[in-house]
Structures are given as structure tokens and as C-alpha cells.
Design a protein around this motif. Structure first.
Motif, PDB file in Angstrom:
ATOM      1  N   UNK A  70       0.837  -1.202   0.000  1.00  0.00           N
ATOM      2  CA  UNK A  70       0.000   0.000   0.000  1.00  0.00           C
ATOM      3  C   UNK A  70       0.877   1.260   0.000  1.00  0.00           C
ATOM      4  N   UNK A  71       0.354   2.299  -0.584  1.00  0.00           N
ATOM      5  CA  UNK A  71       1.100   3.552  -0.655  1.00  0.00           C
ATOM      6  C   UNK A  71       1.358   4.099   0.745  1.00  0.00           C
ATOM      7  N   UNK A  72       2.493   4.731   0.908  1.00  0.00           N
ATOM      8  CA  UNK A  72       2.841   5.408   2.156  1.00  0.00           C
ATOM      9  C   UNK A  72       2.333   6.839   2.000  1.00  0.00           C
ATOM     10  N   UNK A  73       1.208   7.131   2.623  1.00  0.00           N
ATOM     11  CA  UNK A  73       0.484   8.381   2.393  1.00  0.00           C
ATOM     12  C   UNK A  73       1.122   9.547   3.155  1.00  0.00           C
ATOM     13  N   UNK A  74       1.303  10.627   2.440  1.00  0.00           N
ATOM     14  CA  UNK A  74       1.876  11.850   3.011  1.00  0.00           C
ATOM     15  C   UNK A  74       0.857  12.518   3.936  1.00  0.00           C
ATOM     16  N   UNK A  75       1.276  12.946   5.143  1.00  0.00           N
ATOM     17  CA  UNK A  75       0.367  13.710   6.002  1.00  0.00           C
ATOM     18  C   UNK A  75       0.112  15.083   5.376  1.00  0.00           C
ATOM     19  N   UNK A  76      -1.011  15.696   5.748  1.00  0.00           N
ATOM     20  CA  UNK A  76      -1.356  17.002   5.164  1.00  0.00           C
ATOM     21  C   UNK A  76      -1.642  18.017   6.259  1.00  0.00           C
ATOM     22  N   UNK A  77      -1.797  19.246   5.848  1.00  0.00           N
ATOM     23  CA  UNK A  77      -2.197  20.350   6.732  1.00  0.00           C
ATOM     24  C   UNK A  77      -1.267  20.529   7.931  1.00  0.00           C
ATOM     25  N   UNK A  78       0.035  20.441   7.714  1.00  0.00           N
ATOM     26  CA  UNK A  78       0.996  20.658   8.797  1.00  0.00           C
ATOM     27  C   UNK A  78       0.942  22.111   9.251  1.00  0.00           C
ATOM     28  N   UNK A  79       0.783  22.312  10.565  1.00  0.00           N
ATOM     29  CA  UNK A  79       0.822  23.657  11.134  1.00  0.00           C
ATOM     30  C   UNK A  79       1.831  23.670  12.287  1.00  0.00           C
ATOM     31  N   UNK A  80       2.458  24.797  12.477  1.00  0.00           N
ATOM     32  CA  UNK A  80       3.448  24.986  13.538  1.00  0.00           C
ATOM     33  C   UNK A  80       3.043  26.203  14.357  1.00  0.00           C
ATOM     34  N   UNK A  81       3.045  26.046  15.691  1.00  0.00           N
ATOM     35  CA  UNK A  81       2.666  27.132  16.592  1.00  0.00           C
ATOM     36  C   UNK A  81       3.640  27.160  17.765  1.00  0.00           C
ATOM     37  N   UNK A  82       4.231  28.320  18.019  1.00  0.00           N
ATOM     38  CA  UNK A  82       5.116  28.441  19.183  1.00  0.00           C
ATOM     39  C   UNK A  82       4.280  28.216  20.442  1.00  0.00           C
ATOM     40  N   UNK A  83       4.723  27.297  21.299  1.00  0.00           N
ATOM     41  CA  UNK A  83       3.992  26.985  22.533  1.00  0.00           C
ATOM     42  C   UNK A  83       4.708  27.503  23.771  1.00  0.00           C
ATOM     43  N   UNK A  84       5.957  27.903  23.627  1.00  0.00           N
ATOM     44  CA  UNK A  84       6.761  28.477  24.705  1.00  0.00           C
ATOM     45  C   UNK A  84       7.933  29.196  24.041  1.00  0.00           C
ATOM     46  N   UNK A  85       8.739  29.866  24.828  1.00  0.00           N
ATOM     47  CA  UNK A  85       9.858  30.600  24.229  1.00  0.00           C
ATOM     48  C   UNK A  85      10.863  29.656  23.574  1.00  0.00           C
ATOM     49  N   UNK A 109       7.883  24.474  20.016  1.00  0.00           N
ATOM     50  CA  UNK A 109       6.877  24.620  18.970  1.00  0.00           C
ATOM     51  C   UNK A 109       6.018  23.362  18.945  1.00  0.00           C
ATOM     52  N   UNK A 110       4.704  23.547  18.858  1.00  0.00           N
ATOM     53  CA  UNK A 110       3.769  22.436  18.679  1.00  0.00           C
ATOM     54  C   UNK A 110       3.488  22.273  17.192  1.00  0.00           C
ATOM     55  N   UNK A 111       3.531  21.026  16.715  1.00  0.00           N
ATOM     56  CA  UNK A 111       3.170  20.706  15.337  1.00  0.00           C
ATOM     57  C   UNK A 111       1.889  19.882  15.348  1.00  0.00           C
ATOM     58  N   UNK A 112       0.983  20.172  14.428  1.00  0.00           N
ATOM     59  CA  UNK A 112      -0.221  19.364  14.247  1.00  0.00           C
ATOM     60  C   UNK A 112      -0.392  19.096  12.767  1.00  0.00           C
ATOM     61  N   UNK A 113      -1.069  17.976  12.442  1.00  0.00           N
ATOM     62  CA  UNK A 113      -1.272  17.611  11.052  1.00  0.00           C
ATOM     63  C   UNK A 113      -2.458  16.672  10.918  1.00  0.00           C
ATOM     64  N   UNK A 114      -2.881  16.483   9.687  1.00  0.00           N
ATOM     65  CA  UNK A 114      -3.911  15.510   9.346  1.00  0.00           C
ATOM     66  C   UNK A 114      -3.182  14.253   8.906  1.00  0.00           C
ATOM     67  N   UNK A 115      -3.456  13.109   9.541  1.00  0.00           N
ATOM     68  CA  UNK A 115      -2.682  11.901   9.255  1.00  0.00           C
ATOM     69  C   UNK A 115      -3.081  11.217   7.951  1.00  0.00           C
ATOM     70  N   UNK A 116      -4.307  11.419   7.467  1.00  0.00           N
ATOM     71  CA  UNK A 116      -4.734  10.691   6.269  1.00  0.00           C
ATOM     72  C   UNK A 116      -4.841   9.199   6.578  1.00  0.00           C
ATOM     73  N   UNK A 117      -5.003   8.387   5.554  1.00  0.00           N
ATOM     74  CA  UNK A 117      -5.144   6.943   5.722  1.00  0.00           C
ATOM     75  C   UNK A 117      -3.950   6.240   5.109  1.00  0.00           C
ATOM     76  N   UNK A 118      -3.266   5.451   5.907  1.00  0.00           N
ATOM     77  CA  UNK A 118      -2.126   4.682   5.417  1.00  0.00           C
ATOM     78  C   UNK A 118      -2.019   3.425   6.279  1.00  0.00           C
ATOM     79  N   UNK A 119      -2.440   2.296   5.726  1.00  0.00           N
ATOM     80  CA  UNK A 119      -2.505   1.050   6.490  1.00  0.00           C
ATOM     81  C   UNK A 119      -1.145   0.577   6.982  1.00  0.00           C
TER      82      UNK A 119
END
Length: 169
Positions: free
Chosen positions: A9-24, A27-37
Motif C-alpha cells: 500500500x502507498x505510504x500516504x503523506x500527512x497534510x495540513x501541517x501547522x506549527x505554533x510556538x507553545x513556549x519561548x 513549537x507544537x506541530x499538528x497535522x492531518x494523518x490521512x489513511x495509510x494502512x
């Protein structure tokens, strides 16, 4: 004879990566994992160079949870812009393509104190600065350059100090 072909099965690329400073320094990163078995985790690459190549450059953080959609990068410098890429790690040592780049700027780790006030008795006070453990007060005649002139009182652990007033108008 019969020939069987197995297609991984294809190794699916995550999408919608966002980066937010959480302290001095983080950085917190969040993303959409998509489907990849066959995903086993994620790999983050980051740098202060916005033009870095994640294939050959940058610092690495591996996320071993295949269903994670967030991670925290710590140990960063304050007042610095960081750039991040993310990809899926899949079985048999395969990887997805890299996500589009995301960035975040960490705040200053030890900003200057605010609210400076001085009484006619020479009591100097200020509002505490984030992450400061001690302060240095420099004083001199009006118009002095604190980088090159004046007298310093260092190692102050509170938000007040008393400077001598004798000899000052």
C-alpha cells in the motif's frame, strides 16, 4: 505457472501541517494523518534555514505513534523562526513524500523588563521579565549610554534596587 504480485500500500503523506510556538523554546506541530494502512510513525525535519533540504539537512524528530497528529519540538532558541517538514514512515523502510513546509517563530526567551520607575530616593522598580532569574541595573547621568557607560548593580534577584542619589541633580 501462476505469478502472484504483491503491491505494498502507498505510504500516504500527512497534510495540513501547522506549527505554533507553545513556549519561548518550543513549537507544537499538528497535522492531518490521512489513511495509510502500513504507517509506523512520522518523521519531522526542522531547521532555522527556510531553504533547507529535508532529504539531507535539518534536525530529526521521530514520532513512533502511527496515529499521532501532534508533537512538540523542544530545546529551541527564543526569538527564532523555525521551519518544519513532516513525512510518514511506513513498513519496509519506506517513506511518504514530505509535507509542504510550515514555520513558527518562538518568542524572546528573556525579554527586557517593563514598567521601569524611579523615585527621588533612588528606588528603581520594574515588572518582572519572563524567565529572568537576576537583573542588572545600570545608572548614570541623564543621557548616558548604558552599553558603554554608567555604574552597574548586578545579581539582583528581586524587582527593586536602590541606587545612590548623592552627586546626582
Amino acid at each position: 505457472g501462476v505469478v502472484y504480485t504483491f503491491t505494498q500500500p502507498a505510504c500516504v503523506k500527512p497534510s495540513s501541517l501547522t506549527a505554533t510556538a507553545s513556549a519561548w523554546n518550543a513549537v507544537d506541530l499538528t497535522w492531518n494523518i490521512g489513511t495509510s494502512a502500513n504507517r509506523t510513525g512520522f518523521q519531522v525535519k526542522y531547521s532555522t534555514d527556510g531553504d533547507f533540504d529535508p532529504e539531507t539537512e535539518g534536525q530529526v524528530k521521530n514520532v513512533t505513534n502511527a496515529t499521532a497528529n501532534t508533537t512538540n519540538i523542544t530545546g529551541l532558541l527564543g526569538a527564532t523562526t523555525y521551519y518544519f517538514y513532516l513525512r510518514s514512515v511506513c513498513q519496509a523502510g519506506s517513506y511518504s513524500a514530505w509535507s509542504p513546509i510550515a514555520s513558527a517563530t518562538t518568542p524572546d526567551g528573556c525579554p527586557a523588563p517593563t514598567g521601569l520607575a524611579v523615585t527621588t530616593e533612588g528606588v528603581v522598580s520594574w515588572t518582572a521579565s519572563t524567565n529572568a532569574t537576576t537583573y542588572t541595573v545600570k545608572y548614570g547621568l541623564q543621557g548616558f549610554d548604558p552599553e558603554n557607560e554608567g555604574t552597574a548593580i548586578s545579581g539582583i534577584a528581586t524587582t527593586t534596587a536602590t541606587v545612590p542619589t548623592a552627586g546626582f541633580p
